[in-house]
Design an enzyme around this catalytic site. Structure first.
Site, short mmCIF file in Angstrom:
data_model
loop_
_atom_site.label_atom_id
_atom_site.label_comp_id
_atom_site.label_asym_id
_atom_site.label_seq_id
_atom_site.Cartn_x
_atom_site.Cartn_y
_atom_site.Cartn_z
N GLU A 93 2.73 9.33 -6.78
CA GLU A 93 2.82 8.16 -6.33
C GLU A 93 2.54 7.09 -7.27
O GLU A 93 1.72 6.07 -7.00
CB GLU A 93 1.93 8.07 -4.99
CG GLU A 93 2.16 9.46 -4.14
CD GLU A 93 0.95 8.82 -2.68
OE1 GLU A 93 0.31 7.81 -2.63
OE2 GLU A 93 1.08 10.05 -2.13
N ASP A 104 2.01 3.68 -9.17
CA ASP A 104 2.32 2.35 -9.34
C ASP A 104 1.13 1.79 -10.06
O ASP A 104 0.04 2.02 -10.17
CB ASP A 104 2.60 1.59 -8.09
CG ASP A 104 1.30 1.98 -7.01
OD1 ASP A 104 0.45 2.53 -7.18
OD2 ASP A 104 1.81 1.67 -5.75
N GLU A 120 -5.46 13.70 0.35
CA GLU A 120 -6.82 13.05 0.36
C GLU A 120 -7.90 13.62 1.13
O GLU A 120 -8.47 12.99 1.97
CB GLU A 120 -6.48 11.40 0.89
CG GLU A 120 -5.26 11.18 -0.08
CD GLU A 120 -5.02 9.56 0.17
OE1 GLU A 120 -5.49 8.90 1.28
OE2 GLU A 120 -4.26 9.04 -0.49
N HIS A 150 -2.01 5.93 -8.41
CA HIS A 150 -2.27 4.67 -7.93
C HIS A 150 -3.27 3.98 -9.06
O HIS A 150 -4.57 4.05 -8.85
CB HIS A 150 -2.82 4.36 -6.69
CG HIS A 150 -1.61 5.01 -5.56
ND1 HIS A 150 -0.58 4.25 -5.42
CD2 HIS A 150 -1.54 5.87 -4.75
CE1 HIS A 150 0.10 4.94 -4.53
NE2 HIS A 150 -0.59 5.92 -4.18
N ASN A 174 -2.26 16.77 -2.62
CA ASN A 174 -2.38 15.62 -3.10
C ASN A 174 -3.27 14.76 -2.83
O ASN A 174 -3.95 14.78 -1.77
CB ASN A 174 -0.91 15.10 -2.52
CG ASN A 174 -0.27 13.93 -2.99
OD1 ASN A 174 -0.03 13.84 -4.40
ND2 ASN A 174 -0.09 12.68 -2.36
C1 XIL Z 1 1.02 3.85 2.21
C2 XIL Z 1 2.26 3.25 2.42
O1 XIL Z 1 2.83 2.89 0.94
C3 XIL Z 1 2.14 1.87 3.35
O2 XIL Z 1 3.43 1.45 3.67
C4 XIL Z 1 1.22 2.43 4.55
O3 XIL Z 1 1.09 1.28 5.52
C5 XIL Z 1 0.21 3.21 4.22
O4 XIL Z 1 0.53 4.27 3.40
N1 XIL Z 1 -1.70 7.44 -0.54
C6 XIL Z 1 -0.59 8.00 0.25
C7 XIL Z 1 0.46 7.21 0.79
O5 XIL Z 1 -0.59 9.31 0.19
O6 XIL Z 1 0.99 8.13 2.05
C8 XIL Z 1 -0.06 5.76 0.99
O7 XIL Z 1 1.38 5.05 1.54
C9 XIL Z 1 -0.62 5.21 -0.22
C10 XIL Z 1 -1.82 5.87 -0.63
#
Ligand code: XIL
Length: 325
Positions: free
Chosen positions: A238, A240, A131, A208, A172
């Site tokens: 990642e 969801d 990020e 996401h 990523n």
């Molecule tokens: C998130 C976790 O799921 C949480 O438990 C934590 O509090 C914060 O981080 N992008 C990412 C992940 O690359 O590492 C993040 O994970 C979600 C967004």
């Protein structure tokens, strides 16, 4: 369908994964069973982040991450290391240390070297930088960027490669699925790094789908193709999908959620550069989206809180079979 997601993925050259947290892994038998049965790759949700692994300067704590790695090795699962450099999960000693550029470079180098060496040979790929860009395509201001400058990105890749030359190295990010200023900027930047022979093997599209359902699958496909043109692996890292993004009855919302999961896996299967599809949690029981800042949701995963699979679970299996690489 009797076959597990994991069996089908393995028969069809796909890494099907999920992020994993320490507490449920050690406390919840169902969680462990489903994890080992349905997935062949895992990403530590938090356990490998800076704050967890180096809470005090040069005092490393691998307890939680080791447990996850041990589980993966025992169950013959691969591991995505996550993540070496991020603007979040930075421990207070780094954040408040008022370090100079040279000091911070040494701190980052030491962190990457020790963490990557500790797991050398056991990590399939690392999210080296996470990020680093803003929505408008500019570099994200962070401690790393503001103190070291944009070169912290290529340094991190070099250092990770020196520590484990066999691990694949990824950039990523989120909201990069569509053709937009952010994915354009990352494309131009990674192209430059590649031309400079910086060791980078792939780009992770987090996916996401939480605040904005406006993912355009033809643009995700176009992104996969342009990054693959640079020689990159292009993975879903990642995913969801919030159900609260659509209107209407719960049934309708779950249908829309299924369509999004299914559409994204389909694009992955249609591109040979996409070798993995990793969920950000497989059960609603432990999803981070409940507690997330901004938009929250209780039901973004493919299994519900009681570990009952939603209809999308079998749908994903069909897509894997129907779209061989
Ligand atoms: C998130 C976790 O799921 C949480 O438990 C934590 O509090 C914060 O981080 N992008 C990412 C992940 O690359 O590492 C993040 O994970 C979600 C967004």
């Amino acid at each position: 369908m009797k076959q597990t997601l994991r069996n089908l993925a393995e028969q069809n050259q796909l890494y099907m994964g999920t992020c994993v947290s320490y507490d449920p892994l050690v406390q919840d038998t169902f969680y462990r069973e489903i994890l080992a049965r349905e997935f062949n790759i895992l990403t530590p949700e938090n356990a490998m982040k800076f704050q967890w692994t180096e809470p005090e300067q040069n005092k490393f704590n691998f307890k939680e991450a080791d447990k996850l790695v041990e589980f993966a090795v025992q169950n013959k699962m691969k591991i995505r290391g996550h993540t070496l450099v991020w603007h979040q999960a930075v421990p207070p000693w780094v954040k408040n240390g008022k370090f100079t550029k040279k000091e911070l470079m040494e701190i980052l180098h030491n962190h990457i070297r020790k963490l990557v060496q500790h797991y050398k040979g056991r990590i399939y790929c690392w999210d080296v930088v996470n990020e680093a860009f803003e929505t408008d395509g500019s570099f994200r201001h962070s401690l790393w960027y503001d103190t070291i400058g944009p070169d912290y990105i290529e340094m991190a890749f070099q250092w990770a490669h020196e520590a484990d030359p066999d691990a694949l190295l990824f950039y990523n990010d989120y909201d990069t699925e569509n053709l937009n200023p952010k994915s354009d900027a990352i494309y131009s930047y990674l192209k430059k790094l590649k031309e400079k022979d910086i060791p980078i093997d792939g780009i992770g599209f987090q996916c996401h789908i939480l605040d904005n359902p406006d993912i355009r699958l033809n643009e995700l496909d176009a992104n996969f193709k342009r990054f693959a043109g640079l020689g990159f692996q292009t993975d879903i890292t990642e995913i969801d999908v919030s159900i609260q993004l659509s209107e209407g009855t719960l049934e309708k919302k779950i249908k829309k959620q299924s369509e999004l999961y299914a559409g994204i896996l389909k694009v992955c299967r249609e591109n040979t550069s996409c070798k993995m599809f990793v969920l950000w949690g497989f059960t609603d029981k432990y999803t981070w989206v409940r507690y997330r800042k901004g938009h929250q949701d209780d039901l973004p995963c493919i299994f519900d809180e009681q570990y009952q699979p939603k209809p999308i679970f079998n749908e994903l299996k069909k897509i894997i079979i129907k779209n061989p690489p």
